[in-house]
Design an enzyme around this catalytic site. Structure first.
Site, short mmCIF file in Angstrom:
data_model
loop_
_atom_site.label_atom_id
_atom_site.label_comp_id
_atom_site.label_asym_id
_atom_site.label_seq_id
_atom_site.Cartn_x
_atom_site.Cartn_y
_atom_site.Cartn_z
N SER A 23 31.95 49.65 7.07
CA SER A 23 32.44 50.96 6.60
C SER A 23 33.97 50.97 6.48
O SER A 23 34.52 51.65 5.60
CB SER A 23 31.94 52.10 7.49
OG SER A 23 32.61 52.11 8.72
N ASN A 24 34.66 50.24 7.33
CA ASN A 24 36.12 50.18 7.19
C ASN A 24 36.52 49.44 5.92
O ASN A 24 37.45 49.84 5.22
CB ASN A 24 36.76 49.54 8.42
CG ASN A 24 36.94 50.55 9.54
OD1 ASN A 24 37.79 51.44 9.44
ND2 ASN A 24 36.12 50.45 10.57
N ARG A 75 34.84 27.03 17.39
CA ARG A 75 35.74 28.06 16.86
C ARG A 75 36.80 27.47 15.92
O ARG A 75 37.05 27.98 14.84
CB ARG A 75 36.40 28.80 18.03
CG ARG A 75 37.24 29.99 17.60
CD ARG A 75 37.78 30.78 18.77
NE ARG A 75 36.76 31.09 19.76
CZ ARG A 75 35.85 32.06 19.63
NH1 ARG A 75 35.83 32.80 18.55
NH2 ARG A 75 34.96 32.27 20.57
N ARG A 101 34.52 38.24 15.97
CA ARG A 101 34.89 36.90 16.40
C ARG A 101 36.32 36.95 16.93
O ARG A 101 37.17 37.60 16.34
CB ARG A 101 34.93 35.93 15.21
CG ARG A 101 33.63 35.68 14.56
CD ARG A 101 32.87 34.56 15.19
NE ARG A 101 33.56 33.27 15.16
CZ ARG A 101 33.14 32.21 15.83
NH1 ARG A 101 32.08 32.30 16.60
NH2 ARG A 101 33.78 31.07 15.75
N HIS A 119 40.65 48.92 16.04
CA HIS A 119 39.93 49.02 17.31
C HIS A 119 39.66 50.50 17.61
O HIS A 119 40.57 51.33 17.48
CB HIS A 119 40.77 48.39 18.43
CG HIS A 119 40.06 48.40 19.74
ND1 HIS A 119 39.05 47.50 20.03
CD2 HIS A 119 40.16 49.22 20.81
CE1 HIS A 119 38.57 47.77 21.24
NE2 HIS A 119 39.23 48.81 21.74
N ASP A 151 47.42 39.22 17.69
CA ASP A 151 48.09 38.08 18.31
C ASP A 151 47.05 37.30 19.10
O ASP A 151 45.85 37.49 18.89
CB ASP A 151 49.31 38.53 19.15
CG ASP A 151 48.91 39.36 20.36
OD1 ASP A 151 47.70 39.44 20.67
OD2 ASP A 151 49.81 39.92 21.01
N GLU A 152 47.51 36.45 19.99
CA GLU A 152 46.54 35.55 20.63
C GLU A 152 45.73 36.21 21.74
O GLU A 152 44.78 35.63 22.24
CB GLU A 152 47.26 34.30 21.16
CG GLU A 152 47.73 33.44 20.00
CD GLU A 152 48.39 32.16 20.44
OE1 GLU A 152 48.31 31.82 21.62
OE2 GLU A 152 49.01 31.52 19.57
N ASP A 155 42.82 42.41 21.37
CA ASP A 155 43.19 43.81 21.14
C ASP A 155 44.58 44.13 21.72
O ASP A 155 44.77 45.15 22.39
CB ASP A 155 42.13 44.75 21.77
CG ASP A 155 40.75 44.53 21.15
OD1 ASP A 155 40.68 44.18 19.96
OD2 ASP A 155 39.75 44.72 21.87
N LYS A 182 35.59 58.22 11.44
CA LYS A 182 36.24 58.94 10.32
C LYS A 182 37.75 58.72 10.37
O LYS A 182 38.40 58.54 9.34
CB LYS A 182 35.95 60.43 10.40
CG LYS A 182 34.51 60.75 10.00
CD LYS A 182 34.31 62.23 9.77
CE LYS A 182 32.85 62.47 9.43
NZ LYS A 182 32.26 63.60 10.13
C1 GRF Z 1 34.66 49.75 14.04
O1 GRF Z 1 34.39 50.71 15.02
C2 GRF Z 1 35.93 49.01 14.36
O2 GRF Z 1 36.88 49.79 15.01
C3 GRF Z 1 35.44 47.91 15.28
O3 GRF Z 1 34.20 47.53 14.74
C4 GRF Z 1 33.62 48.63 14.04
C5 GRF Z 1 33.33 48.15 12.64
O4 GRF Z 1 32.68 49.12 11.88
N1 GRF Z 1 36.39 46.83 15.34
P1 GRF Z 1 32.49 48.91 10.32
O5 GRF Z 1 31.71 47.58 10.16
O6 GRF Z 1 33.82 48.84 9.69
O7 GRF Z 1 31.66 50.07 9.87
#
Ligand code: GRF
Length: 212
Positions: A23-24, A75, A101, A119, A151-152, A155, A182
């Protein structure tokens, strides 16, 4: 107009990495389509999960997509393939959008201050998985979302944009997560706009507007 028609040399080429519903990613794509990110274009959408819903949507939109399955791979080896794919597609800015990942140090070093992550909490509170539930269970009255440079550390990188969300008496962790999502969709576009504008710079951990 298709996404590809936005292509122009002045555009920042985004590489989207996702593992799930996306969704993002869709919010970023919609911002580009609607002209809210006039100097950005999506160069490639990469997923480490072959059947990620977000990847299917990217294909439907006619975007260039690539599956690079991570399961069972070291990785560093997997990341080397992702870096090669991003480079082959001329990516300037990597946007992690639900990419489940951890990135290797070599990946972070390949795109210094050019990898963004979103995040679902107000970092540095509640890093890691299930941040919305962590915040809800802790009993905070305000939480939200953060877009930051990668960064390494998990979050951890410098913060580009945060948006706050009030926790309501009537909330459960699901309703809270929905309202945070949202705000995530708004925050990611805002963060990309700041980065591509060239009007911000890092001073230590602080990402601030330059006064030319
Ligand atoms: C979101 O809550 C984002 O903050 C987190 O993973 C989720 C991904 O959601 N890192 P989407 O796949 O973008 O809907």
């Amino acid at each position: 107009m298709t996404f590809l028609e936005h292509s122009s040399p002045a555009c920042t080429r985004l590489g989207i990495l996702l593992s799930g519903r996306g969704s993002n990613f869709l919010a970023i794509a919609e911002s580009i389509r609607a002209g809210r990110l006039p100097s950005a274009e999506i160069a490639v959408v990469i997923s480490n999960v072959a059947d990620a819903a977000g990847l299917a949507r990217a294909r439907e939109m006619g975007l260039h997509t690539k599956v690079l399955v991570s399961r069972g791979r070291k990785r560093e080896e997997h990341d080397a393939d992702v870096i090669a794919c991003l480079r082959a597609n001329g990516v300037d800015l990597v946007c992690l959008a639900g990419y489940m990942r951890l990135l290797s140090p070599q990946f972070v070093a390949a795109f210094p201050h050019r990898i963004l992550n979103i995040h679902p909490s107000l970092l540095p509170a509640f890093p890691g998985l299930d941040a919305q539930e962590q915040a809800f269970n802790y009993g905070v009255k305000v939480t939200g979302c953060t877009v930051h440079f990668v960064d390494e550390e998990l979050d951890h990188g410098a913060i580009i944009v945060q948006r706050a969300v009030a926790v309501l008496e009537t909330d459960d962790e699901h309703s809270l997560a929905e309202r945070i999502l949202k705000e995530e969709h708004l925050a990611y576009t805002e963060a990309i706009a700041r980065v591509v504008s060239g009007e911000y710079e890092l001073r230590g951990r602080k990402y601030v507007k330059t006064h030319a």
